[in-house]
Motif scaffolding. Sequence first.
Motif, short mmCIF file in Angstrom:
data_model
loop_
_atom_site.label_atom_id
_atom_site.label_comp_id
_atom_site.label_asym_id
_atom_site.label_seq_id
_atom_site.Cartn_x
_atom_site.Cartn_y
_atom_site.Cartn_z
N LEU A 50 -42.09 -46.45 13.84
CA LEU A 50 -42.83 -46.87 14.95
C LEU A 50 -42.02 -47.01 16.39
O LEU A 50 -42.45 -46.68 17.41
CB LEU A 50 -43.33 -48.23 14.67
N ASN A 51 -40.59 -47.39 16.19
CA ASN A 51 -39.76 -47.26 17.13
C ASN A 51 -39.49 -45.97 17.97
O ASN A 51 -39.38 -45.89 18.88
CB ASN A 51 -38.35 -48.11 16.79
N TRP A 52 -39.37 -45.01 17.04
CA TRP A 52 -39.27 -43.51 17.59
C TRP A 52 -40.49 -43.19 18.24
O TRP A 52 -40.56 -42.47 19.40
CB TRP A 52 -39.11 -42.65 16.32
N LEU A 57 -42.00 -45.97 25.77
CA LEU A 57 -43.02 -46.99 26.39
C LEU A 57 -42.45 -48.54 26.59
O LEU A 57 -41.92 -48.67 25.41
CB LEU A 57 -44.39 -46.88 25.31
N ASP A 58 -42.54 -49.00 27.68
CA ASP A 58 -42.21 -50.32 27.63
C ASP A 58 -43.02 -51.18 28.33
O ASP A 58 -42.66 -52.22 28.77
CB ASP A 58 -40.67 -50.42 28.58
N ASP A 59 -44.19 -50.73 28.27
CA ASP A 59 -45.53 -51.69 29.01
C ASP A 59 -45.95 -52.76 27.85
O ASP A 59 -45.56 -52.51 26.81
CB ASP A 59 -46.59 -50.87 29.48
N VAL A 60 -46.42 -53.87 28.48
CA VAL A 60 -46.96 -54.96 27.89
C VAL A 60 -47.99 -54.41 26.58
O VAL A 60 -47.71 -54.74 25.31
CB VAL A 60 -47.53 -55.80 28.66
N PRO A 61 -49.07 -53.67 27.06
CA PRO A 61 -49.75 -53.16 25.85
C PRO A 61 -48.99 -52.64 24.57
O PRO A 61 -49.24 -52.80 23.37
CB PRO A 61 -50.72 -52.38 26.28
N ALA A 62 -48.16 -51.87 25.00
CA ALA A 62 -47.29 -50.99 23.87
C ALA A 62 -46.64 -52.12 23.10
O ALA A 62 -46.35 -51.85 21.87
CB ALA A 62 -46.32 -49.91 24.53
N SER A 63 -45.93 -53.15 23.77
CA SER A 63 -45.07 -54.07 22.99
C SER A 63 -45.80 -54.99 22.30
O SER A 63 -45.61 -54.97 21.09
CB SER A 63 -44.36 -55.04 24.36
N ILE A 64 -47.17 -55.32 22.51
CA ILE A 64 -48.24 -55.98 21.88
C ILE A 64 -48.44 -55.32 20.50
O ILE A 64 -48.39 -55.84 19.23
CB ILE A 64 -49.34 -56.56 22.64
N ILE A 65 -48.76 -53.68 20.65
CA ILE A 65 -49.03 -52.89 19.32
C ILE A 65 -47.86 -53.00 18.61
O ILE A 65 -48.07 -52.95 17.23
CB ILE A 65 -49.28 -51.61 20.03
N LEU A 66 -46.67 -52.73 18.97
CA LEU A 66 -45.53 -52.67 18.32
C LEU A 66 -45.16 -53.89 17.47
O LEU A 66 -45.04 -53.88 16.32
CB LEU A 66 -44.38 -52.21 19.16
N ILE A 67 -45.40 -55.17 18.15
CA ILE A 67 -44.87 -56.34 17.27
C ILE A 67 -46.05 -56.53 16.54
O ILE A 67 -45.87 -57.08 15.25
CB ILE A 67 -44.84 -57.57 18.41
N GLY A 68 -47.35 -56.36 16.67
CA GLY A 68 -48.46 -56.45 15.84
C GLY A 68 -48.21 -55.65 14.46
O GLY A 68 -48.46 -56.23 13.38
N VAL A 72 -47.99 -56.76 10.72
CA VAL A 72 -49.02 -56.36 9.70
C VAL A 72 -48.27 -55.74 8.35
O VAL A 72 -48.39 -55.93 7.23
CB VAL A 72 -49.79 -55.41 10.05
N ILE A 73 -47.01 -54.72 8.72
CA ILE A 73 -46.32 -54.22 7.66
C ILE A 73 -45.72 -55.12 6.94
O ILE A 73 -45.64 -55.12 5.66
CB ILE A 73 -45.52 -53.24 8.46
N GLY A 74 -44.87 -56.08 7.60
CA GLY A 74 -44.20 -57.17 6.96
C GLY A 74 -45.05 -57.95 5.96
O GLY A 74 -44.64 -58.30 4.84
N LEU A 75 -46.48 -58.62 6.26
CA LEU A 75 -47.09 -59.24 5.59
C LEU A 75 -47.81 -58.34 4.34
O LEU A 75 -47.74 -58.95 3.25
CB LEU A 75 -48.40 -59.93 6.52
#
Length: 256
Positions: A50-52, A57-68, A72-75
């Motif tokens: 995912l990081n790759w 991309l450094d916009d807000v939507p991309a950051s939200i998708i990445l953190i989400g 999800v993966i962690g849970l």
Amino acid sequence: MSELPRPAPADDPVIPADPALGRYLAHYPSNRLRLLLQGAALYTVPVVALNWLFAGLDDVPASIILIGSYAVIGLGIAWYVLHLWNREVILYERGFTYREGSRLGLFPYFNIVRFTQHAERVSYFNLIRREVYQARLVTDQEEVLIINNVYSSVGDLIARLESAITRDRLPIVQARLARGESVPFGDALRLDGDGLHTGAQSLAWEQFAGHRFVGKDLHLLARQGDPLIVRVADLENALLLLALLKNRPLPTGQPA
């Protein structure tokens, strides 16, 4: 002055005897270190990917998708690890307990009517080699128990289970054969009072001359003619079968 409590003798069992199953023998919990390493590996691979993918991309939507996605993966991985965390098998003299989380079952050895196992050595990139075990136990109530690499010292656990089940099932199966009943050992082979049967072929007990392993096959030898050949992988209760064959009277001078 009150007397200090004395330490328990060194030979006291960590786990007390069970009223139904007898004296405690051994404890096989889930291999928690392996689960943690698995969880770390399962988390690292998608996170790096995912990081790759989002590197430019450094916009807000991309950051939200990445953190989400991280969450999800962690849970998902946490659920997998916790689901297997509290599994254990405890062996006693006359049976064993089988725990899956909050569920606990008690099983006398003689209640296990079908036992199959598979073991193989696998290699990852020719660097990491490990033994993979799986045993499938079926009770007389059609309950299915799986023993695999989730458990610590799984090879020893499977060997001890098979030995104890064979010991306690042997007199039961011998009595069934004496009554003329048919006893299957998987779909490939069955025994009855007349002899051994596989497919359309039969071998009478009077003609039975022992057994021999040839590669991955079990050869049931005849005093005259060709042997009956059964693939070992197709057998259930293989150790019990060998115990029965060894307890059959053989003609003098024939191999066991």
